[in-house]
Design a protein around this motif. Sequence first.
Motif, mmCIF file in Angstrom:
data_model
loop_
_atom_site.group_PDB
_atom_site.id
_atom_site.type_symbol
_atom_site.label_atom_id
_atom_site.label_comp_id
_atom_site.label_asym_id
_atom_site.label_seq_id
_atom_site.Cartn_x
_atom_site.Cartn_y
_atom_site.Cartn_z
ATOM 1 N N ARG A 1 0.816 -1.215 0.000
ATOM 2 C CA ARG A 1 0.000 0.000 0.000
ATOM 3 C C ARG A 1 0.853 1.270 0.000
ATOM 4 O O ARG A 1 0.313 2.378 -0.122
ATOM 5 C CB ARG A 1 -0.912 0.012 1.238
ATOM 6 C CG ARG A 1 -1.915 -1.137 1.297
ATOM 7 C CD ARG A 1 -2.932 -1.046 0.177
ATOM 8 N NE ARG A 1 -3.953 -2.075 0.280
ATOM 9 C CZ ARG A 1 -5.121 -1.916 0.895
ATOM 10 N NH1 ARG A 1 -5.395 -0.768 1.483
ATOM 11 N NH2 ARG A 1 -5.995 -2.896 0.930
ATOM 12 N N LEU A 2 2.169 1.115 0.182
ATOM 13 C CA LEU A 2 3.047 2.292 0.146
ATOM 14 C C LEU A 2 3.060 2.908 -1.253
ATOM 15 O O LEU A 2 3.149 2.192 -2.253
ATOM 16 C CB LEU A 2 4.482 1.901 0.516
ATOM 17 C CG LEU A 2 4.850 1.767 1.994
ATOM 18 C CD1 LEU A 2 6.279 1.285 2.121
ATOM 19 C CD2 LEU A 2 4.676 3.091 2.712
ATOM 20 N N SER A 3 3.023 4.207 -1.312
ATOM 21 C CA SER A 3 3.133 4.896 -2.605
ATOM 22 C C SER A 3 4.573 4.774 -3.106
ATOM 23 O O SER A 3 5.477 4.380 -2.366
ATOM 24 C CB SER A 3 2.782 6.373 -2.427
ATOM 25 O OG SER A 3 3.740 6.991 -1.578
ATOM 26 N N GLN B 1 8.003 4.251 -0.939
ATOM 27 C CA GLN B 1 8.994 3.208 -1.186
ATOM 28 C C GLN B 1 10.391 3.805 -1.366
ATOM 29 O O GLN B 1 11.384 3.280 -0.856
ATOM 30 C CB GLN B 1 8.605 2.398 -2.421
ATOM 31 C CG GLN B 1 7.367 1.528 -2.246
ATOM 32 C CD GLN B 1 7.034 0.715 -3.491
ATOM 33 O OE1 GLN B 1 7.928 0.167 -4.128
ATOM 34 N NE2 GLN B 1 5.755 0.665 -3.851
ATOM 35 N N GLU B 2 10.443 4.934 -2.101
ATOM 36 C CA GLU B 2 11.738 5.586 -2.343
ATOM 37 C C GLU B 2 12.368 6.072 -1.036
ATOM 38 O O GLU B 2 13.567 5.896 -0.810
ATOM 39 C CB GLU B 2 11.559 6.755 -3.314
ATOM 40 C CG GLU B 2 11.284 6.296 -4.743
ATOM 41 C CD GLU B 2 10.922 7.452 -5.660
ATOM 42 O OE1 GLU B 2 10.747 8.578 -5.134
ATOM 43 O OE2 GLU B 2 10.812 7.235 -6.877
ATOM 44 N N LYS B 3 11.556 6.667 -0.168
ATOM 45 C CA LYS B 3 12.072 7.128 1.115
ATOM 46 C C LYS B 3 12.586 5.958 1.957
ATOM 47 O O LYS B 3 13.606 6.067 2.639
ATOM 48 C CB LYS B 3 10.982 7.887 1.886
ATOM 49 C CG LYS B 3 10.673 9.259 1.323
ATOM 50 C CD LYS B 3 9.650 9.978 2.199
ATOM 51 C CE LYS B 3 9.383 11.393 1.682
ATOM 52 N NZ LYS B 3 8.406 12.113 2.544
ATOM 53 N N LEU B 4 11.839 4.854 1.878
ATOM 54 C CA LEU B 4 12.235 3.683 2.667
ATOM 55 C C LEU B 4 13.556 3.114 2.187
ATOM 56 O O LEU B 4 14.447 2.796 2.974
ATOM 57 C CB LEU B 4 11.159 2.599 2.586
ATOM 58 C CG LEU B 4 10.252 2.432 3.808
ATOM 59 C CD1 LEU B 4 9.290 1.292 3.609
ATOM 60 C CD2 LEU B 4 11.060 2.212 5.080
ATOM 61 N N PHE B 5 13.701 2.950 0.852
ATOM 62 C CA PHE B 5 14.944 2.319 0.399
ATOM 63 C C PHE B 5 16.141 3.259 0.550
ATOM 64 O O PHE B 5 17.277 2.813 0.646
ATOM 65 C CB PHE B 5 14.829 1.700 -1.005
ATOM 66 C CG PHE B 5 14.741 2.614 -2.189
ATOM 67 C CD1 PHE B 5 15.780 3.459 -2.538
ATOM 68 C CD2 PHE B 5 13.624 2.566 -3.029
ATOM 69 C CE1 PHE B 5 15.711 4.259 -3.671
ATOM 70 C CE2 PHE B 5 13.544 3.353 -4.167
ATOM 71 C CZ PHE B 5 14.601 4.219 -4.487
ATOM 72 N N ALA C 1 3.602 -4.897 -7.629
ATOM 73 C CA ALA C 1 3.233 -3.969 -6.564
ATOM 74 C C ALA C 1 4.376 -3.063 -6.118
ATOM 75 O O ALA C 1 4.140 -2.067 -5.433
ATOM 76 C CB ALA C 1 2.703 -4.752 -5.360
ATOM 77 N N PHE C 2 5.627 -3.400 -6.472
ATOM 78 C CA PHE C 2 6.758 -2.637 -5.938
ATOM 79 C C PHE C 2 7.652 -2.107 -7.055
ATOM 80 O O PHE C 2 7.737 -2.683 -8.144
ATOM 81 C CB PHE C 2 7.609 -3.512 -5.002
ATOM 82 C CG PHE C 2 6.867 -3.983 -3.795
ATOM 83 C CD1 PHE C 2 6.621 -3.134 -2.734
ATOM 84 C CD2 PHE C 2 6.401 -5.286 -3.716
ATOM 85 C CE1 PHE C 2 5.933 -3.572 -1.620
ATOM 86 C CE2 PHE C 2 5.710 -5.726 -2.613
ATOM 87 C CZ PHE C 2 5.473 -4.866 -1.555
ATOM 88 N N LEU D 1 12.617 -3.484 -4.795
ATOM 89 C CA LEU D 1 12.781 -4.947 -4.753
ATOM 90 C C LEU D 1 14.244 -5.347 -4.684
ATOM 91 O O LEU D 1 14.605 -6.329 -4.036
ATOM 92 C CB LEU D 1 12.136 -5.595 -5.977
ATOM 93 C CG LEU D 1 10.636 -5.868 -5.920
ATOM 94 C CD1 LEU D 1 10.173 -6.525 -7.205
ATOM 95 C CD2 LEU D 1 10.302 -6.759 -4.730
ATOM 96 N N ARG D 2 15.100 -4.564 -5.378
ATOM 97 C CA ARG D 2 16.525 -4.904 -5.399
ATOM 98 C C ARG D 2 17.141 -4.854 -4.011
ATOM 99 O O ARG D 2 18.179 -5.444 -3.759
ATOM 100 C CB ARG D 2 17.281 -3.958 -6.347
ATOM 101 C CG ARG D 2 17.117 -4.309 -7.812
ATOM 102 C CD ARG D 2 18.265 -3.725 -8.624
ATOM 103 N NE ARG D 2 18.297 -2.268 -8.589
ATOM 104 C CZ ARG D 2 17.648 -1.466 -9.421
ATOM 105 N NH1 ARG D 2 16.908 -2.001 -10.395
ATOM 106 N NH2 ARG D 2 17.748 -0.155 -9.329
ATOM 107 N N ARG D 3 16.503 -4.147 -3.124
ATOM 108 C CA ARG D 3 17.031 -4.007 -1.765
ATOM 109 C C ARG D 3 16.423 -5.030 -0.803
ATOM 110 O O ARG D 3 16.589 -4.923 0.406
ATOM 111 C CB ARG D 3 16.777 -2.588 -1.269
ATOM 112 C CG ARG D 3 17.687 -1.580 -1.998
ATOM 113 C CD ARG D 3 17.163 -0.180 -1.898
ATOM 114 N NE ARG D 3 18.107 0.780 -2.466
ATOM 115 C CZ ARG D 3 18.186 1.094 -3.752
ATOM 116 N NH1 ARG D 3 17.378 0.512 -4.630
ATOM 117 N NH2 ARG D 3 19.070 1.979 -4.174
ATOM 118 N N LEU D 4 15.698 -6.001 -1.365
ATOM 119 C CA LEU D 4 15.089 -7.063 -0.537
ATOM 120 C C LEU D 4 15.700 -8.408 -0.914
ATOM 121 O O LEU D 4 15.151 -9.155 -1.736
ATOM 122 C CB LEU D 4 13.570 -7.101 -0.753
ATOM 123 C CG LEU D 4 12.804 -5.847 -0.324
ATOM 124 C CD1 LEU D 4 11.340 -5.984 -0.699
ATOM 125 C CD2 LEU D 4 12.949 -5.623 1.175
#
Length: 909
Positions: free
Chosen positions: A212-214, A218-222, A257-258, A263-266
């Motif tokens: 559900r993250l925009s 996602q960008e801020k998280l990674f 969804a991502f 994804l590359r950081r998971l």
Amino acid sequence: MKKELDEYLYELTMNLNEGSEERFSANQIAESLQLNRSTISSYLNQAFREGELIKIKNYPVLFLHKNALLDASIMIDRAEYDSIEKLLAPEMGNALEEIIGANGSLKEAIDQIKTAVLYPHNGLPILLMGVSGSGKTFLAEKIYDYAKEQQVINSKAPFIAYNCAQYFNNPELLSSALFGHTKGAFTGADHEHSGLIEKADGGILFLDEVHRLSEEGQEKLFTFMDTGEFSPMGDTSIRRKANVRLIFATTENVYSAFLPTFLRRLPVIVTLPKFQNRPQSERLRLIDSFFIAESSILEKELQVSYPLIDFLLNSDLEGNVGKIKNIIKYACGNAYVHKKNSQIIVVRLKDLPLEYNLKFKEQFSKPKKKMPDRTYLPNTTQQIHLESKETQLLRSFFDEIVGEFKKVQQKESLAQAFIEDNVNRVTQMMDEFIFQGTYEKEESLYSVLTYHIRQTLDMMYENYGFEQDGNRVVSLVSYLYLKDNTDILSSHYEWQEQKNDMMEFLDSFLETPFWYAKKLLTYLSQQLDQQLLEEDIVFVTFYFYSLQISDLPNDVKCIVLAHGYSTASSLANVVNRMLGKNVFQAYDMPINITLDKVEAQIIRYINDYRTDSGLILLVDMGSFNQLGERLTNHIKSPLVIIDNVSTPLVLEVGQHIVNGNSVTEVYEAITVENRIQKQLIIPEINKKKAIITCCYTGMGSATQIQEILQKCLGDSARELTILPYDYKKLAENKMYETPFQLYDVLMIVGTENPKINQIPYIGLDQLINGEAISEFAGLLQEQVAIDDGAFKSQLIFNFSINKIVENLTILDATKVLRLVQKAVKELEKLMGIEFSNNQLFLLYMHCCSMIERILRKESVDEQDDIEEYVQKEGHNMELIHQAFLEVEKEYTIELPLLELRLLNDIVKE
């Protein structure tokens, strides 16, 4: 007696800290009560199965009274403990290993998670994928517990769970929730606010519904995942640091969804299976755990109908595990409301929510096999009586076989009666396992077992001629699936005492089926990465023995060869059934098969099977008579070929075999009429005679024995092969090893008996001291012309220690022997023992070779289990190392662990 035992054990348990632990063993209890130990053991095990006792898996096994422990305010969370210390001062276990399915459907997922948690420098981010209710939140909490256990985070580190769906339509509030905000960052931001990342510093942040993250979120998280830094919303000039481990969860397809950059950081993406895709054993354990939890909440004993259990097991319910847990909670609550004053609450289908009651009627209208209800007790986590009927049947079988074998040992029962009785029981159980309908054969574990057993049987056919058929596959899969690698006898005191004797008994009385069972289960345990259990070898040995309806009076091999899809099989099967014995094997051949291929098939059979007593081929075409000429140089015993095979002909031959007639007698007895032809072929070449030499410590010593024997026998042994061979292969594979196919082995000479019943064994120590010279010469008399006196003199001379060390090439023999003798005497002193002549001989011979081997920088074979071995035998190995310090100093060497292990094996014999 039972009451007396109960009272005695209660008093004993109340005084747990007074006296030795041994008081709680079956042996000590029997002595104290002056009762039969076997009877006491039976009572104790029965009480344990009924949940009245707690078992301590020591050696010997200890039994404690459960109510006495509870009355003494000792917390009990399971039925078995590894030690009394762990019962009295329980340590936190492995949170991940305690999860249902950790060693089954979730094994790969658990391995991935451990890697992520233990990865250096703050671990790796984890993404949990699975349908709603599959246990993602539960697993995230267990990951947190595991991280604390492993001390990669502080025991008081925070665990914060957050559902990203809450602010799905408001990116500003979502950013604020995660990263915090400064005063005035947006309308209504009247003061500074700390975000979840800052609050989770030093611990774990679990973000559910992360899809559900925009994209901005996602960008801020990674960015934070890359740098460990973040800025609160409203002021990008502020850079704050946080040390947070991240766990994400989603129900969506990650690739749609991502962002690819996210994804590359998971690196660790874990997929959880749906409830219905997990093996039935796991589904049942989950259901049991929910009912046990409700029993504790309601503080009532629950009795649950099997139709309700069956419904929960097999319904494909939306909401998965979580939904089932809620249904169970509702059903238990509903039953409780109507019977809250009863001590036992009965939960039935009628207690289900109405919508599921209707669903049951739609999907489960067909009558099913009647199964017993299940009972759940409050304040327990593991209940023995929840075992399946099949597991209880196996537990009873193994428990009884231990008692029956003890009677055989004490000569109160006959060995053959013991064998026949257990063969019948195993056959009946196999029938029940195959035809019972309480599990779905399409389950993944069943399929995996089927695949590996087929592969294993293929391997055994290719290498050892062990026939495969569908019934064997199904039988073995059913047994291993239902048993699920459970070590039923792990805590059985008498079994621990008996198991080595039981293995020797089976090896002696049921040699071939025992060998096949051990070979199959060893191979399977390697393929499935699970432990090899001796109890399984016992069960499968009896099963394999049952495949031979009865032993034949001789060992003549008979094969039916015929063209067609099942012509030969049908003939062999019909006659075997009529005779009541498995006399014939069959080869069904294509119409266009060439004689070369048939010849190759027969040669492979001759190589795979022992045909010492002769081989009879019953063929359907006269052209196969040419096989006789082709096989002359391959056969090692008489060969009979009879053509124009038919049921009466196969039956007649089979009857002669059952009556004990030899292959030549069968040839003479078969009357040639009409177009039937027969021929008898006698082998043109005989196998060369051989002596095998072996040594427990390896091929080097076996080769030395070979060389010295050759010196003793000299030119008189030119026609005799003396062959050094691997002791462990001989001990494991017996007559199936290559030398017995290529040579007529007269005897085995070595330092350890590989126990091959058909071949005489002479110990090296008996030759050295002269005890076995006459026996040795007697076995060679027909092959080698030798003077007993001269041979004995040569033998003693060549086997003297000095002559053995003279084989060394770079060391001074006298010097090295003196140092080794001194080290061995020091070892006797350190260990407080006196070595036998055989041990001394082995130590002198092995150590001299070992020192030279180390100086030459030659190594012994790698041993995968060396770490486990060191843990078990480390003390002895340290004493050995200490004794050889002077040797190390003199030659500037260091004895490696692998060499110390070999020396320890000699010391322990």
